[in-house]
Scaffold this active site. Structure first.
Site, short mmCIF file in Angstrom:
data_model
loop_
_atom_site.label_atom_id
_atom_site.label_comp_id
_atom_site.label_asym_id
_atom_site.label_seq_id
_atom_site.Cartn_x
_atom_site.Cartn_y
_atom_site.Cartn_z
N TYR A 68 0.84 -1.21 0.00
CA TYR A 68 0.00 0.00 0.00
C TYR A 68 0.87 1.25 0.00
CZ TYR A 68 -4.16 -2.84 1.12
OH TYR A 68 -5.19 -3.76 1.10
N1 LIG Z 1 -7.34 -7.59 0.32
C1 LIG Z 1 -7.49 -6.85 -0.74
O1 LIG Z 1 -7.20 -7.24 -1.87
C2 LIG Z 1 -8.05 -5.46 -0.56
C3 LIG Z 1 -8.49 -4.72 -1.67
C4 LIG Z 1 -9.04 -3.46 -1.45
C5 LIG Z 1 -9.13 -2.96 -0.15
N2 LIG Z 1 -8.65 -3.70 0.91
C6 LIG Z 1 -8.74 -3.20 2.31
O2 LIG Z 1 -10.06 -2.76 2.57
C7 LIG Z 1 -10.05 -1.39 2.99
C8 LIG Z 1 -11.32 -0.73 2.55
O3 LIG Z 1 -11.47 -0.79 1.12
P1 LIG Z 1 -12.13 0.42 0.35
O4 LIG Z 1 -11.37 1.66 0.62
O5 LIG Z 1 -12.36 -0.01 -1.03
O6 LIG Z 1 -13.53 0.49 1.19
P2 LIG Z 1 -14.92 1.17 0.93
O7 LIG Z 1 -15.48 1.41 2.30
O8 LIG Z 1 -15.74 0.38 0.01
O9 LIG Z 1 -14.59 2.56 0.22
C9 LIG Z 1 -13.98 3.58 0.95
C10 LIG Z 1 -14.10 4.91 0.21
O10 LIG Z 1 -15.46 5.30 0.11
C11 LIG Z 1 -15.58 6.70 0.38
N3 LIG Z 1 -16.32 6.81 1.64
C12 LIG Z 1 -16.19 6.05 2.75
N4 LIG Z 1 -17.06 6.42 3.71
C13 LIG Z 1 -17.76 7.44 3.20
C14 LIG Z 1 -18.81 8.23 3.70
N5 LIG Z 1 -19.31 8.05 4.92
N6 LIG Z 1 -19.32 9.22 2.89
C15 LIG Z 1 -18.84 9.42 1.64
N7 LIG Z 1 -17.84 8.69 1.11
C16 LIG Z 1 -17.30 7.69 1.88
C17 LIG Z 1 -14.16 7.24 0.50
O11 LIG Z 1 -13.68 7.58 -0.81
P3 LIG Z 1 -13.73 9.02 -1.47
O12 LIG Z 1 -14.14 10.03 -0.44
O13 LIG Z 1 -12.37 9.21 -1.99
O14 LIG Z 1 -14.76 8.89 -2.57
C18 LIG Z 1 -13.40 6.02 0.96
O15 LIG Z 1 -12.02 6.06 0.65
C19 LIG Z 1 -8.76 -0.85 2.35
O16 LIG Z 1 -8.30 0.32 2.98
C20 LIG Z 1 -7.82 -2.00 2.55
O17 LIG Z 1 -7.35 -2.02 3.89
C21 LIG Z 1 -8.13 -4.93 0.71
#
Ligand SMILES: NC(=O)c1ccc[n+]([C@@H]2O[C@H](COP(=O)([O-])OP(=O)(O)OC[C@H]3O[C@@H](n4cnc5c(N)ncnc54)[C@H](OP(=O)(O)O)[C@@H]3O)[C@@H](O)[C@H]2O)c1
Length: 332
Positions: free
Chosen positions: A59
């Site tokens: 990351y």
């Molecule tokens: N194992 C794997 O292959 C893998 C892959 C992906 C992720 N992960 C892990 O999973 C974690 C979460 O993944 P993700 O970031 O894709 O999760 P997600 O919760 O689906 O998306 C998070 C994004 O949504 C937006 N957001 C979140 N809460 C919000 C709210 N209350 N209001 C408005 N916008 C909101 C923000 O982006 P914006 O504000 O920029 O729009 C935030 O960065 C990662 O940090 C990582 O640790 C693992």
């Protein structure tokens, strides 16, 4: 905050994990979450009672930056207060080009990567070490044996598996059992109210084997917050600076007809329970009853994170839960 035992482990975690994938993530000249913002987010997570932090060696740009920034922050806190997870598999570029052994799940790469991860995090152990993907080129026995050594040496407490096919997860568990090796206790598939059926076989294995599930992208990258507007031409309008406006993959990954249907239902449930769509989407995951489910939230701002933590306070009825399920499968 509420806390839960993480599946079969003896470790207690907050009902939500905080994910740090977007720390130091670059899009041209834009850094999605810079160092100061990362530290503010970690402060908020901790203030909100989150004790579970998810990262990976790869990351950040350059790779390793997410772990480094967490390490700097952890240095001002008590390491023992936190459950820290990281991962290994993908090519690690650090400050240069990856070499032929700089990826995968072979002994050489895992042993090198765990040292870098521990150093950047400023700790002598990880609570949880995931394999980020399945490695077709390395016998799973070598991987499980190497990971078992890390547990025996005290460098890692528990093992986890991220995205892979159900048969691969089953094969890894079987290998551990017949060879007397450490087994996976925690999994990390992509699961959210839209994307569930794709991993239902994998989740059946988790339920059967009592593995905890920590879904990644629980809000479908932010789509399930309801902040994306559908446009007449079949496209969508993304708020400035949002992931949907920065990340080319967003459309392909998250914006489908089914996703709009699920979002509509999530929004109607949110209105009924006086919550936000993000909170309902997270609660829907937390209430899965076949396995312990601890979503990994990836907020960009402290306000988003505070909103998401509000998921702990709400309840869904069986009917609301089932309505969200039905929206997902309505176009099948
Ligand atoms: N194992 C794997 O292959 C893998 C892959 C992906 C992720 N992960 C892990 O999973 C974690 C979460 O993944 P993700 O970031 O894709 O999760 P997600 O919760 O689906 O998306 C998070 C994004 O949504 C937006 N957001 C979140 N809460 C919000 C709210 N209350 N209001 C408005 N916008 C909101 C923000 O982006 P914006 O504000 O920029 O729009 C935030 O960065 C990662 O940090 C990582 O640790 C693992």
């Amino acid at each position: 905050m509420e806390y839960v035992t993480l599946g079969n482990t003896g470790t207690t975690v907050s009902r939500l994990c905080f994910g740090t994938w977007r720390f130091a993530k670059r899009h041209g000249d834009t850094v999605e979450t810079d160092r100061e913002e990362a530290h503010d987010l970690l402060d908020t997570a901790w203030e909100q009672g989150i004790n579970f932090i998810d990262t990976a060696n790869v990351y950040g740009d350059p790779n390793g930056t997410s772990e480094e920034w967490i390490g700097e922050w952890l240095a001002d806190h008590d390491r023992e207060d936190f459950v820290v997870a990281s991962k290994v598999y993908f090519p690690f570029d650090g400050w240069g080009e990856p070499g032929p052994n700089d990826s995968g799940l072979g002994r050489k790469h895992i042993r090198a990567q765990i040292e870098g991860t521990l150093e950047r995090l400023g700790t002598d152990y990880l609570d949880l070490y995931y394999i980020h993907r399945w490695d077709e080129n390395t016998p799973i026995e070598e991987t499980m044996r190497t990971l078992t050594e890390l547990v025996e040496e005290g460098k890692v407490h528990y093992l986890g598996a991220s995205s892979m096919a159900a048969w691969q997860l089953t094969k890894a568990l079987w290998t551990s059992d017949v060879e007397g090796l450490e087994r996976f206790d925690v999994t990390q598939p992509m699961v959210n109210a839209v994307q569930y059926d794709e991993v239902s076989d994998y989740l059946d294995v988790c339920a059967d084997q009592d593995l905890a599930v920590c879904p990644y992208s629980p809000l479908a990258g932010g789509f399930l917050t309801g902040k994306y507007e559908r446009t007449g031409d079949g496209g969508f309008e993304a708020p400035d600076g949002s992931r949907g406006s920065l990340d080319e993959m967003f459309d392909e990954y998250y914006v489908t007809e089914r996703a709009w249907d699920v979002l509509e239902t999530v929004e109607s449930v949110a209105e009924e329970v006086d919550a936000t769509p993000a909170q309902v989407s997270l609660r829907w995951l937390m209430e899965q009853d076949e396995f312990t489910c601890v979503p990994i939230v990836g907020a960009r701002t402290p306000a988003q994170l505070e909103e998401n933590v509000g998921a702990v306070e709400i309840d869904l009825t069986d009917e609301q839960f089932e309505r969200i399920d039905a929206a997902r499968s309505s176009d099948d």
